[in-house]
Write an enzyme that holds these catalytic residues in place. Sequence first.
Site, PDB file in Angstrom:
ATOM      1  N   ARG A   2       0.829  -1.180   0.000  1.00 49.18           N
ATOM      2  CA  ARG A   2       0.000   0.000   0.000  1.00 49.18           C
ATOM      3  C   ARG A   2       0.877   1.248   0.000  1.00 49.18           C
ATOM      4  O   ARG A   2       1.997   1.236   0.489  1.00 49.18           O
ATOM      5  CB  ARG A   2      -0.900   0.041   1.234  1.00 49.18           C
ATOM      6  CG  ARG A   2      -1.920  -1.078   1.261  1.00 49.18           C
ATOM      7  CD  ARG A   2      -3.001  -0.814   0.225  1.00 49.18           C
ATOM      8  NE  ARG A   2      -4.065  -1.762   0.343  1.00 49.18           N
ATOM      9  CZ  ARG A   2      -4.087  -2.909  -0.313  1.00 49.18           C
ATOM     10  NH1 ARG A   2      -3.102  -3.252  -1.105  1.00 49.18           N
ATOM     11  NH2 ARG A   2      -5.121  -3.727  -0.176  1.00 49.18           N
ATOM     12  N   SER A 271      -5.741  -2.853 -10.209  1.00 49.18           N
ATOM     13  CA  SER A 271      -4.549  -3.543  -9.707  1.00 49.18           C
ATOM     14  C   SER A 271      -4.451  -3.371  -8.204  1.00 49.18           C
ATOM     15  O   SER A 271      -4.952  -2.393  -7.639  1.00 49.18           O
ATOM     16  CB  SER A 271      -3.293  -2.960 -10.364  1.00 49.18           C
ATOM     17  OG  SER A 271      -3.142  -1.588 -10.016  1.00 49.18           O
ATOM     18  N   ASP A 272      -3.818  -4.333  -7.543  1.00 53.65           N
ATOM     19  CA  ASP A 272      -3.391  -4.078  -6.170  1.00 53.65           C
ATOM     20  C   ASP A 272      -2.358  -2.952  -6.249  1.00 53.65           C
ATOM     21  O   ASP A 272      -1.805  -2.648  -7.313  1.00 53.65           O
ATOM     22  CB  ASP A 272      -2.789  -5.345  -5.553  1.00 53.65           C
ATOM     23  CG  ASP A 272      -2.797  -5.313  -4.027  1.00 53.65           C
ATOM     24  OD1 ASP A 272      -2.956  -4.211  -3.444  1.00 53.65           O
ATOM     25  OD2 ASP A 272      -2.630  -6.375  -3.404  1.00 53.65           O
ATOM     26  N   TYR A 273      -2.058  -2.313  -5.132  1.00 57.87           N
ATOM     27  CA  TYR A 273      -1.241  -1.108  -5.137  1.00 57.87           C
ATOM     28  C   TYR A 273       0.219  -1.447  -5.427  1.00 57.87           C
ATOM     29  O   TYR A 273       0.925  -1.969  -4.575  1.00 57.87           O
ATOM     30  CB  TYR A 273      -1.408  -0.353  -3.818  1.00 57.87           C
ATOM     31  CG  TYR A 273      -2.767   0.285  -3.756  1.00 57.87           C
ATOM     32  CD1 TYR A 273      -2.933   1.631  -4.031  1.00 57.87           C
ATOM     33  CD2 TYR A 273      -3.904  -0.481  -3.528  1.00 57.87           C
ATOM     34  CE1 TYR A 273      -4.196   2.210  -4.038  1.00 57.87           C
ATOM     35  CE2 TYR A 273      -5.162   0.081  -3.540  1.00 57.87           C
ATOM     36  CZ  TYR A 273      -5.302   1.427  -3.798  1.00 57.87           C
ATOM     37  OH  TYR A 273      -6.553   1.986  -3.820  1.00 57.87           O
ATOM     38  N   GLY A 274       0.635  -1.151  -6.661  1.00 60.81           N
ATOM     39  CA  GLY A 274       1.972  -1.488  -7.107  1.00 60.81           C
ATOM     40  C   GLY A 274       2.059  -2.821  -7.818  1.00 60.81           C
ATOM     41  O   GLY A 274       3.143  -3.248  -8.206  1.00 60.81           O
TER      42      GLY A 274
END
Length: 914
Positions: A2, A271-274
């Site tokens: 995150r 997307s998930d963060y990154g």
Amino acid sequence: MRVKPLVIRLTVVAVMIAMVMAPFNTSSAEGAAVDKPWMNASLSAKERTALLLKSMTLEEKVDFVTGDVNNNYGFYNEGIERLGIPALKMADGPAGIRVANPDVQDKQATALPAPIALAASWDTEAASQYGDLLGKEAYNTTHNVFLGPGLDIARLPWGSRNFESLGEDPLLQSKLGAAYVKGVQSNPVIATAKHYLLNNQETERFTTNVKADERTIQEVYLRPFESAVQAGLGAAMCSFNKINGVAACDNDEMLNDVLKGQKGFDGFIMSDYGANVSTATSANAGLDLETPGVPYNMWGDKLLAAVKKGEVSEERLDDMVSRILQQMFEKGLFDHPAKNNLIDAKADGALARKIAEDSMVLLQNNNNMLPLSADKLKSIAVIGPDADNGSAAGGGSSKVNPTYSVSPLKGIRERAGNDVDVKYAPGSDPITAGDIIPGPSAVPSSLLHPAVPEEKGASVGYATYDEGENGLRGEYWDNAAMEGSPGFVHTDKQVNMNLGFYNFDFNARSPKVDPVPTKFNSMMSARWTGVIAAPETGEYKLSISSMGSGKLYLDGELFIDNKGTKLETTEKSITLKKGEQHSVRIEYRTDSPNFDDSDYGGMIRFGWEPPADVQDKLIKDAVELARKSDVAVIVTRTYDSEGYVDRSDLELPNNQDRLIKAVAAVNPKTIVVQMSGRAVEMDGWQHDVPAIIQAWYAGQEQGSALAHILFGDVNPSGKLPVTFPVNEKATPVSSEAQFPGINGNGDYSEGIDVGYRGYEKEGIKPAFAFGYGLSYTTFNYSNLKTKADKSGKKESTVEVSLNLRNTGKVSGSEVVQVYTGKLPAPVDTPPKQLAGFAKIKLEPGKQQRVTIQLDNKALSYWDEKSDQWVMPSGEVPIYVGSSSADIRLEGKVTIPEAKNAGKGNQDKNSKQAK
């Protein structure tokens, strides 16, 4: 992973236009106002989307689907003020709203019981209420996208993120997850199912390549997502891991063919963060929204260039934008902008308490030790490192700052009343993120005293030790070589450190432990100095567990040199005399090759394994309190969190196993209450105590809910949504190839036999079976009937009915569970799989006829050749009981041959054109 979120002041212009479309005002370079016919709420979401899309420039479309990495509070994707498009203001979950903006209600929201606790209720109505509360509080804390539910199957009993999801069974997850999604989206909020797909471990979670066959994916891991889609799911989040060699957010087969094609998902994929690792590849594979990345985005200007070069078509870009906009219109985000309205802490807290009460599982109750009677008690010892605070919760992005909290100690005191003397002893040091690290428990603080530097200071060595303080003097550097002056100096009670992701401000920290400043979260080094004095004479094993080099010096001599090229433990035995002081120096550096990945932070523990009968002062004090008390209640805790480590064993951390055995030895009325988000090993002490309650992470009303269970105000009705094995070796996933994987590849070789299915197949007897849970009353099952009704359909509908009677003396709820046996299929099927369930409440002596329609997928298998579910004809065993191992009734049902055999139960839109 995150990033730190950010607050955006949002201006939403709501202009209601007649249904007949008015001409657009062409915007100037300065962004002149435009008419907004898409704000006409009488139009369909699809019509409004089409109108708005036509007014967006190419640059605006790219900006809209690209996360803003410059935000400070909240995971936002910017809106477009010129067009009246609100920002997507995302709130982390899934156990409550993680408010990141300090200007919003002091960052507080209701801390609900963890989703694994919700799963233990086996109650779809509770799941709906749970979701509705989350949606309501998201909306009233300025958010319009909620990052939940978690639908990751609990493949590993020790999974650090099991607490965020809904158990090990796909049907239970599907039923509860669908109700949860509907509850969230009954508000102007978009729910986000995560993590798509096969995100089942934290160890190497950013890089692991999951190898799983199509049938396993379809029959186990996809099913909760498919049910969420059928419930109207607005968004899904792709994960970090690879799936059969392809990154999840680049995976054209999983995103386009399966989720959007086979399963008919018409929402958007973020997307998930990154987690987005490409530009054109991810866009063409089906990713629709890139959330803010770390340290930069792969879309933005890169995506704009890819579109202009033709690497990504404008039609695909329009599809991304349209999918997001249509969900925003459909879920009410344009017409009902999120606000900052004070949440009802009392009412929402009451629901949190009710769900916590319904989720607690009575695992053991020998000689009817429970419920307690305050009238028959004079004293209660409450023991446990976190029993005096209400912060026992999972860490990571699911950590919620509660509106208030009730500790187990407070809850028991209030319920016991003034006539019962309730006293507290911690029994062990506080539980922290350091306890996720595998290896022996940390050396207790009571054995340690910090070094005090000479008055003038010396570069090496210390003159005296502070006998009045426990712990070691810690010095921290923000480089890996101890260069320069330390940037932080304080006394650490234990050397039990896990920094990096686990040390951000949204993680669960014990209020009893001073946090390490976040500037040490990446490359760092540290030195601890002081003395150690053994509580008894004997042979001890001392250890260093670390990633990065960890050296232990005793009396100036190097005693342990742990290389720490990976997360590992080195231990060595030594004979210590009671009270004899030995100087200690521990040096640690983040010099492992793994620290090239900035996600990792410093990890080290100074551990011990003392002789069996040795007790440190914390345990001794707890034992003395228990000896003088009528009843001892030990509240244990694990630390489970998103991050990059699964502990990989099931032992209670930080000497709590030793605490239980010591207390139980002096008080035969010892009750163990476990606050964990995963299975816990009990083999070493289970038979020493009469009663065990699995309380999970029970939310901000944990103390009140626990007290109501202990004193019988509420009859426990929770059932395990995961299997509790005897130990980590006695599981269906005990090989290194299965976990953590070899050379970066995790082999899901157990296939469809996940959880209790695997235990059944391999003949492994668990400590407590899936679906298990005791009550203060008893239930009788009788008169089983089964019926298969084809009624001209392609496949049969199967019903099971039975009589359920409360044969005890108190009101109670029972979860009736129906399992199918092996199918008459050309492929191997599980020996037992959950096919239906119902939670029934009955008064004493009352009986009810219970009818349960079975899930057709429990009567079918996925055929990889035809890409469809097939229900085979023939005889199927039926098992009905109180758990997967406690079968009360057995029967069978005959499935007639389906019309158009082989076509049954086919998924919608088997393949979608890309």
